[in-house]
Design a protein around this motif. Structure first.
Motif, short mmCIF file in Angstrom:
data_model
loop_
_atom_site.label_atom_id
_atom_site.label_comp_id
_atom_site.label_asym_id
_atom_site.label_seq_id
_atom_site.Cartn_x
_atom_site.Cartn_y
_atom_site.Cartn_z
N ASP A 1 0.80 -1.21 0.00
CA ASP A 1 0.00 0.00 0.00
C ASP A 1 0.85 1.27 0.00
O ASP A 1 0.36 2.33 0.36
CB ASP A 1 -0.97 -0.03 1.17
CG ASP A 1 -0.29 0.04 2.54
OD1 ASP A 1 0.95 0.05 2.61
OD2 ASP A 1 -1.02 0.08 3.54
N LYS A 62 -2.65 -9.68 7.87
CA LYS A 62 -3.76 -9.96 6.95
C LYS A 62 -3.40 -9.51 5.54
O LYS A 62 -2.77 -8.48 5.34
CB LYS A 62 -5.02 -9.25 7.42
CG LYS A 62 -5.53 -9.80 8.73
CD LYS A 62 -6.81 -9.10 9.15
CE LYS A 62 -7.43 -9.57 10.40
NZ LYS A 62 -6.74 -10.23 11.39
N GLY A 63 -3.76 -10.33 4.58
CA GLY A 63 -3.55 -9.96 3.18
C GLY A 63 -2.17 -10.27 2.64
O GLY A 63 -1.86 -9.95 1.50
N TRP A 64 -1.30 -10.92 3.45
CA TRP A 64 0.02 -11.30 2.96
C TRP A 64 0.27 -12.74 3.39
O TRP A 64 0.69 -13.02 4.50
CB TRP A 64 1.11 -10.39 3.52
CG TRP A 64 2.46 -10.62 2.90
CD1 TRP A 64 2.75 -10.53 1.58
CD2 TRP A 64 3.66 -11.01 3.55
NE1 TRP A 64 4.08 -10.82 1.37
CE2 TRP A 64 4.67 -11.12 2.57
CE3 TRP A 64 4.01 -11.27 4.86
CZ2 TRP A 64 5.98 -11.47 2.85
CZ3 TRP A 64 5.32 -11.62 5.15
CH2 TRP A 64 6.28 -11.71 4.16
N THR A 111 6.17 -9.94 -2.55
CA THR A 111 4.85 -10.50 -2.22
C THR A 111 4.81 -12.01 -2.28
O THR A 111 3.88 -12.62 -1.77
CB THR A 111 3.78 -9.93 -3.19
OG1 THR A 111 4.19 -10.20 -4.53
CG2 THR A 111 3.59 -8.45 -2.98
#
Length: 114
Positions: A1, A62-64, A111
């Motif tokens: 982000d 969260k999200g990774w 990522t």
């Protein structure tokens, strides 16, 4: 982000009593150190530029979902660094003395955890 971040990875290195062998242990969790602000070249504040705050445990980010691969990468790199230090004589044990060091290493992972 858009925020700067890195992984804080913890290790325990134990030198055995023979002064030649070492065991490396790694903590399977760690921390994501995330700047509270989006990065920008015009913002030179320490909050934006320095990511020393251990923001979240890697097991709960969260999200990774890349930490399992990231853990493997960090563990392999740390083992290689310790191996090279021993082989080059930069890390020497002491005869008849067990010794240990607890330390951390910072990693920047993509990522996919590489």
């Amino acid at each position: 982000d858009g925020r700067k971040c890195h992984v804080k990875f913890y290790l325990l290195l134990v030198g055995l009593e023979d002064g030649r062998r070492w065991n490396l242990y790694t903590y399977k969790d760690g921390y994501a150190c995330i700047s509270p602000h989006k990065w920008g070249s015009d913002d030179t504040s320490s909050d934006t530029q320095v990511t020393i705050i251990r923001s979240e445990r890697l097991s709960t980010v969260k999200g990774w979902g890349a930490w399992p691969a990231g853990y493997t990468t960090c563990k392999e790199v740390a083992a290689q660094v310790v191996k090279q230090a021993v082989e080059q004589g930069k890390l020497e044990g002491r005869d008849a003395k067990k010794q240990f060091e607890i330390f951390s290493a910072d990693f920047v992972l993509d990522t996919s955890g590489k």
